[in-house]
Design an enzyme around this catalytic site. Structure first.
Site, PDB file in Angstrom:
ATOM      1  N   PRO A   2      14.996 -55.517 -40.618  1.00 30.58           N
ATOM      2  CA  PRO A   2      14.644 -55.500 -39.210  1.00 30.58           C
ATOM      3  C   PRO A   2      13.373 -54.703 -38.948  1.00 30.58           C
ATOM      4  CG  PRO A   2      16.843 -54.607 -39.631  1.00 30.58           C
ATOM      5  CD  PRO A   2      16.106 -54.617 -40.901  1.00 30.58           C
ATOM      6  N   GLU A   3      12.467 -55.296 -38.244  1.00 32.73           N
ATOM      7  CA  GLU A   3      11.300 -54.591 -37.738  1.00 32.73           C
ATOM      8  C   GLU A   3      11.547 -54.358 -36.244  1.00 32.73           C
ATOM      9  OE1 GLU A   3       7.509 -56.133 -39.078  1.00 32.73           O
ATOM     10  OE2 GLU A   3       8.460 -57.166 -40.737  1.00 32.73           O
ATOM     11  N   HIS A  91      30.826 -54.267 -46.605  1.00 34.48           N
ATOM     12  CA  HIS A  91      29.627 -53.580 -46.108  1.00 34.48           C
ATOM     13  C   HIS A  91      29.668 -53.263 -44.615  1.00 34.48           C
ATOM     14  CE1 HIS A  91      28.136 -54.415 -50.050  1.00 34.48           C
ATOM     15  NE2 HIS A  91      28.046 -55.695 -49.835  1.00 34.48           N
ATOM     16  N   ARG A 110      22.708 -52.903 -48.341  1.00 35.60           N
ATOM     17  CA  ARG A 110      21.910 -52.075 -49.255  1.00 35.60           C
ATOM     18  C   ARG A 110      22.032 -50.585 -48.941  1.00 35.60           C
ATOM     19  NH1 ARG A 110      16.285 -55.261 -49.667  1.00 35.60           N
ATOM     20  NH2 ARG A 110      15.820 -53.740 -51.265  1.00 35.60           N
ATOM     21  N   ARG A 153     -10.815 -43.951 -43.070  1.00 37.72           N
ATOM     22  CA  ARG A 153      -9.665 -44.255 -43.925  1.00 37.72           C
ATOM     23  C   ARG A 153     -10.112 -45.245 -44.994  1.00 37.72           C
ATOM     24  NH1 ARG A 153      -4.209 -43.353 -41.763  1.00 37.72           N
ATOM     25  NH2 ARG A 153      -3.373 -44.580 -43.476  1.00 37.72           N
TER      26      ARG A 153
END
Length: 273
Positions: A2-3, A91, A110, A153
């Site tokens: 998920p973002e 899970h 995970r 940068r």
DNA sequence: CGAACCTCCTGCGGGC
DNA sequence: TGCCCGCAGGAGGTTC
């Protein structure tokens, strides 16, 4: 997994079921996530949830005594609303039973995610939250702040926009997508992208995240929202996970390379160094 | 300080 | 069919 759009989709799904509800029971089936689930989490049983907020990719579930339940979904996590009687799945690690009879279930194969109870007032200076950059859809993020972050940068532009100190919530999918929309190749050094292109990039980040939220996020493999359904933004992706396939704008084959240890996709014709 | 690399963990798809 | 390998949406930690 998920973002920001997927976390925001989850927040919007959870909030109507959670806000105002009392927590009847707390169930922790596994505590060994990225950090251990806060010991004594069931201390919040009997308290009421006052709201659900999001900061970056963290969900902040407000408890009526001022404490905050911090949930991060990691790569594979989801937070769903189920019936308390629904069968447990492998899970499913943490659940909050609400006085409505619904249950909030945290599921994370995970176990890269987090479930932490923060003390009252600890939220702003908590190490996980204290150093986060501006929200991409808020006022704190602009072409100017992006330009300041890119100055001097040597890292690639893709790595800079994925740096949570610069802007939060841009993960691996949306980094490639935003760079495609801005016409910038991902391996271009950040310091070499001019102000006009950075302005375009800042706008592309906002646009792609906003549209993805509108579609309920992106499901590549296993993201599900709070109802257990996938997001539909995948069909709107221009480059991510499309290596070798024709660019949806110009039909040039989409390229793939590893940039900063992550799979990265771009169109060599639409995007310039 | 920044940048490169490594790590946590499980599941899945591809190749043989 | 089964096994092995590589890869996966995050992000903190280590090293130079």
């Amino acid at each position: 997994m998920p973002e920001l759009p997927e976390v925001e989709t989850t927040r919007r799904g959870i909030e109507p079921h959670a806000a105002g509800r009392a927590i009847r029971e707390v169930i922790v089936r596994r505590h060994d996530l990225r950090q251990p689930v806060t010991p004594g989490l069931d201390d919040i049983a009997g308290r009421r949830i006052t709201g659900v907020r999001r900061r970056s990719k963290y969900l902040l579930i407000d408890i009526d005594d001022g404490r905050v339940l911090l949930v991060h979904l990691g790569m594979s996590g989801s937070l769903r609303v189920t019936d308390a009687a629904a069968a447990w799945r492998k899970h499913d690690h943490v659940a909050l039973t609400l006085d409505s009879g619904a249950q909030l279930r945290y599921h994370d194969p995970r176990r890269f995610g987090l479930v932490l109870l923060l003390p009252h007032g600890a939220e702003t200076n908590h190490p996980l939250l204290a150093r986060l950059g501006p929200e991409p859809l808020g006022d704190g993020f602009s072409a100017a702040t992006l330009a300041a972050a890119c100055r001097n940068r040597s890292a690639t532009i893709k790595q800079v926009i994925m740096d949570g100190g610069v802007v939060v919530g841009v993960g691996n999918i949306y980094a490639s997508e935003a760079l495609f929309r801005a016409g910038i190749r991902p391996r271009t050094r950040a310091s070499r992208v001019g102000p006009r292109r950075l302005a375009r990039l800042a706008e592309a980040i906002r646009a792609v995240l906003g549209e993805a939220i509108g579609q309920g996020g992106t499901t590549l493999r296993d993201f599900v929202n709070s109802d257990g359904n996938p997001g539909y933004f995948r069909q709107r992706l221009f480059v991510y996970d499309r290596g070798g396939e024709p660019c949806r704008v110009c039909a040039t084959p989409v390229r793939r390379a590893v940039v900063g240890q992550r799979s990265t996709f771009w169109c060599p014709a639409c995007q310039k160094p």
